[in-house]
Design a protein around this motif. Structure first.
Motif, PDB file in Angstrom:
ATOM      1  N   VAL A 174       0.841  -1.202   0.000  1.00  0.00           N
ATOM      2  CA  VAL A 174       0.000   0.000   0.000  1.00  0.00           C
ATOM      3  C   VAL A 174       0.873   1.248   0.000  1.00  0.00           C
ATOM      4  N   GLN A 175       0.453   2.247  -0.776  1.00  0.00           N
ATOM      5  CA  GLN A 175       1.186   3.508  -0.882  1.00  0.00           C
ATOM      6  C   GLN A 175       0.235   4.674  -0.604  1.00  0.00           C
ATOM      7  N   LEU A 176       0.619   5.543   0.322  1.00  0.00           N
ATOM      8  CA  LEU A 176      -0.135   6.767   0.562  1.00  0.00           C
ATOM      9  C   LEU A 176       0.816   7.927   0.718  1.00  0.00           C
ATOM     10  N   TRP A 177       0.317   9.118   0.435  1.00  0.00           N
ATOM     11  CA  TRP A 177       1.167  10.309   0.529  1.00  0.00           C
ATOM     12  C   TRP A 177       0.283  11.528   0.736  1.00  0.00           C
ATOM     13  N   GLY A 178       0.924  12.650   1.014  1.00  0.00           N
ATOM     14  CA  GLY A 178       0.199  13.876   1.319  1.00  0.00           C
ATOM     15  C   GLY A 178       0.067  14.030   2.824  1.00  0.00           C
ATOM     16  N   LEU A 179      -1.003  14.680   3.259  1.00  0.00           N
ATOM     17  CA  LEU A 179      -1.244  14.873   4.687  1.00  0.00           C
ATOM     18  C   LEU A 179      -1.687  13.551   5.299  1.00  0.00           C
ATOM     19  N   VAL A 180      -0.846  12.979   6.140  1.00  0.00           N
ATOM     20  CA  VAL A 180      -1.203  11.725   6.800  1.00  0.00           C
ATOM     21  C   VAL A 180      -1.145  11.930   8.309  1.00  0.00           C
ATOM     22  N   GLY A 181      -1.839  11.073   9.012  1.00  0.00           N
ATOM     23  CA  GLY A 181      -1.871  11.154  10.464  1.00  0.00           C
ATOM     24  C   GLY A 181      -1.202   9.940  11.073  1.00  0.00           C
ATOM     25  N   VAL A 182      -1.988   9.100  11.721  1.00  0.00           N
ATOM     26  CA  VAL A 182      -1.444   7.910  12.384  1.00  0.00           C
ATOM     27  C   VAL A 182      -1.884   6.633  11.678  1.00  0.00           C
ATOM     28  N   GLN A 183      -2.132   6.735  10.360  1.00  0.00           N
ATOM     29  CA  GLN A 183      -2.611   5.558   9.638  1.00  0.00           C
ATOM     30  C   GLN A 183      -1.641   4.380   9.750  1.00  0.00           C
ATOM     31  N   LYS A 184      -0.378   4.651   9.525  1.00  0.00           N
ATOM     32  CA  LYS A 184       0.616   3.571   9.587  1.00  0.00           C
ATOM     33  C   LYS A 184       0.617   2.928  10.966  1.00  0.00           C
ATOM     34  N   GLU A 185       0.660   3.749  12.010  1.00  0.00           N
ATOM     35  CA  GLU A 185       0.703   3.231  13.371  1.00  0.00           C
ATOM     36  C   GLU A 185      -0.569   2.458  13.718  1.00  0.00           C
ATOM     37  N   PRO A 206       7.233   5.572  -7.234  1.00  0.00           N
ATOM     38  CA  PRO A 206       7.627   6.360  -6.063  1.00  0.00           C
ATOM     39  C   PRO A 206       7.065   7.781  -6.108  1.00  0.00           C
ATOM     40  N   VAL A 207       6.660   8.276  -4.934  1.00  0.00           N
ATOM     41  CA  VAL A 207       6.114   9.622  -4.777  1.00  0.00           C
ATOM     42  C   VAL A 207       6.843  10.267  -3.602  1.00  0.00           C
ATOM     43  N   PRO A 208       7.188  11.571  -3.679  1.00  0.00           N
ATOM     44  CA  PRO A 208       7.850  12.222  -2.548  1.00  0.00           C
ATOM     45  C   PRO A 208       7.034  12.090  -1.259  1.00  0.00           C
ATOM     46  N   ASP A 209       7.748  11.816  -0.174  1.00  0.00           N
ATOM     47  CA  ASP A 209       7.156  11.729   1.173  1.00  0.00           C
ATOM     48  C   ASP A 209       6.113  10.618   1.296  1.00  0.00           C
ATOM     49  N   GLN A 210       6.249   9.590   0.491  1.00  0.00           N
ATOM     50  CA  GLN A 210       5.302   8.486   0.546  1.00  0.00           C
ATOM     51  C   GLN A 210       5.445   7.672   1.831  1.00  0.00           C
ATOM     52  N   VAL A 211       4.343   7.041   2.217  1.00  0.00           N
ATOM     53  CA  VAL A 211       4.348   6.038   3.276  1.00  0.00           C
ATOM     54  C   VAL A 211       3.987   4.707   2.615  1.00  0.00           C
ATOM     55  N   ILE A 212       4.783   3.701   2.850  1.00  0.00           N
ATOM     56  CA  ILE A 212       4.531   2.378   2.290  1.00  0.00           C
ATOM     57  C   ILE A 212       4.182   1.413   3.422  1.00  0.00           C
ATOM     58  N   LEU A 213       3.038   0.751   3.279  1.00  0.00           N
ATOM     59  CA  LEU A 213       2.690  -0.340   4.182  1.00  0.00           C
ATOM     60  C   LEU A 213       2.903  -1.639   3.422  1.00  0.00           C
ATOM     61  N   PRO A 214       3.842  -2.471   3.854  1.00  0.00           N
ATOM     62  CA  PRO A 214       4.110  -3.701   3.117  1.00  0.00           C
ATOM     63  C   PRO A 214       2.956  -4.683   3.233  1.00  0.00           C
ATOM     64  N   SER A 215       2.843  -5.535   2.254  1.00  0.00           N
ATOM     65  CA  SER A 215       1.745  -6.491   2.179  1.00  0.00           C
ATOM     66  C   SER A 215       1.608  -7.320   3.449  1.00  0.00           C
ATOM     67  N   TRP A 216       2.734  -7.663   4.076  1.00  0.00           N
ATOM     68  CA  TRP A 216       2.667  -8.525   5.259  1.00  0.00           C
ATOM     69  C   TRP A 216       2.029  -7.838   6.455  1.00  0.00           C
ATOM     70  N   ALA A 217       1.913  -6.500   6.413  1.00  0.00           N
ATOM     71  CA  ALA A 217       1.337  -5.765   7.537  1.00  0.00           C
ATOM     72  C   ALA A 217      -0.163  -5.544   7.400  1.00  0.00           C
ATOM     73  N   VAL A 218      -0.740  -5.931   6.274  1.00  0.00           N
ATOM     74  CA  VAL A 218      -2.134  -5.638   5.968  1.00  0.00           C
ATOM     75  C   VAL A 218      -2.901  -6.940   5.763  1.00  0.00           C
ATOM     76  N   THR A 219      -4.133  -7.002   6.284  1.00  0.00           N
ATOM     77  CA  THR A 219      -4.942  -8.205   6.103  1.00  0.00           C
ATOM     78  C   THR A 219      -5.647  -8.201   4.753  1.00  0.00           C
ATOM     79  N   TYR A 220      -6.418  -7.133   4.479  1.00  0.00           N
ATOM     80  CA  TYR A 220      -7.173  -7.045   3.237  1.00  0.00           C
ATOM     81  C   TYR A 220      -6.968  -5.684   2.579  1.00  0.00           C
TER      82      TYR A 220
END
Length: 273
Positions: A174-185, A206-220
């Motif tokens: 999963v890839q997200l960017w922009g204004l993020v909060g505590v989604q990753k946590e 790749p996108v500047p300041d991206q947050v990547i959640l690897p597949s193993w950390a996500v259920t669906y």
């Protein structure tokens, strides 16, 4: 490894009556479509947790999905109060709502502790406030090295965390960017998780300041275009300010709210893949 399914399948498998559920997103990428699916599936007795509950939580509370709210601020941003939230607290409509209030820093640190596998977090953020007198999950501790009085808050480990993001690849990264909060946590702290995304692509560019959640950390992962509307998704669509303004009148009246649920949540056709 993350499995790609429909939104309805994900909510059915992940969210159960009585669960603690976090729908996180800070102004941006708020998982509204997932919240509406929880209402459609009739979930009850949920403990809802969120740093800044806004109108999607007003909708969940008004639909009778929640028995408790753990939060640090609640309102219709830029407009005013959450009237379904207020009605539940003051009048127990449609069901009584228990509240547990923290500061922003306290909530963020609770998620971080949960994601880190720690039992609690330590911070100075409650000094000089009345929150410790009203919230049982804030305790005073003494630093063993300096003797300083600090606040401790327990780790937050939701049964389910749900977030929205811009993209995922077909492996479930999963890839997200922009204004993020505590989604990753919130995802890393949860026992189970769902990420709704604007689109699923072959490769994540790749996108500047991206947050990547690897597949193993996500259920669906579920592909839900415009799944954050009326909040915005950077690179896809802007915030629908008129929607937030209209919500104030809808949410003030019980009959108007119930009509909105029938027409918009149950009557709307959801686009998912």
């Amino acid at each position: 490894m993350a499995e790609i399914v429909s939104l309805a399948e994900a909510v059915s498998a992940l969210v159960h009556d009585g669960d603690t559920v976090a729908l996180e997103g800070f102004t941006h990428l708020i998982p509204h479509a997932a919240g509406h699916e929880i209402i459609r599936q009739g979930r009850k007795e949920l403990t809802l947790t969120r740093m800044t509950p806004d109108i999607v939580y007003d909708q969940l509370i008004g639909a009778g999905c929640a028995r408790k709210l753990i939060f640090s601020w609640g309102g219709n941003p830029g407009v005013g109060s959450l009237h379904r939230f207020r009605d539940a607290v003051q009048n127990s409509w449609p069901v009584p709502l228990e509240i547990e209030e923290h500061s922003h820093a306290g909530m963020a640190n609770r998620y971080v502790a949960g994601a880190s596998g720690l039992p609690f977090a330590v911070l100075r953020g409650y000094s000089g406030t009345d929150l410790p007198r009203h919230t049982g999950t804030i305790a005073e501790i003494t630093c063993p090295f300096t003797g300083e009085k600090l606040a401790a808050v327990p780790a937050l480990n939701p049964d389910v965390s749900i977030i929205h993001a811009q993209r995922a690849d077909r492996r479930g990264n999963v890839q997200l960017w922009g204004l993020v909060g505590v989604q990753k946590e919130a995802v890393l702290a949860a026992r189970r998780s769902l990420v709704t995304v604007e689109e699923i692509v072959d490769e994540l560019e790749p996108v500047p300041d991206q947050v990547i959640l690897p597949s193993w950390a996500v259920t669906y992962v579920a592909e839900v275009p415009r799944g954050a509307h009326p909040s915005y998704a950077q690179g896809y669509y802007e915030r629908d300010n008129d929607y937030y303004r209209r919500w104030d009148a809808i949410s003030r009246d019980r009959d108007a709210f119930q009509a909105w649920v029938r027409e918009t949540v149950f009557g709307a056709e959801v686009t998912t893949k």
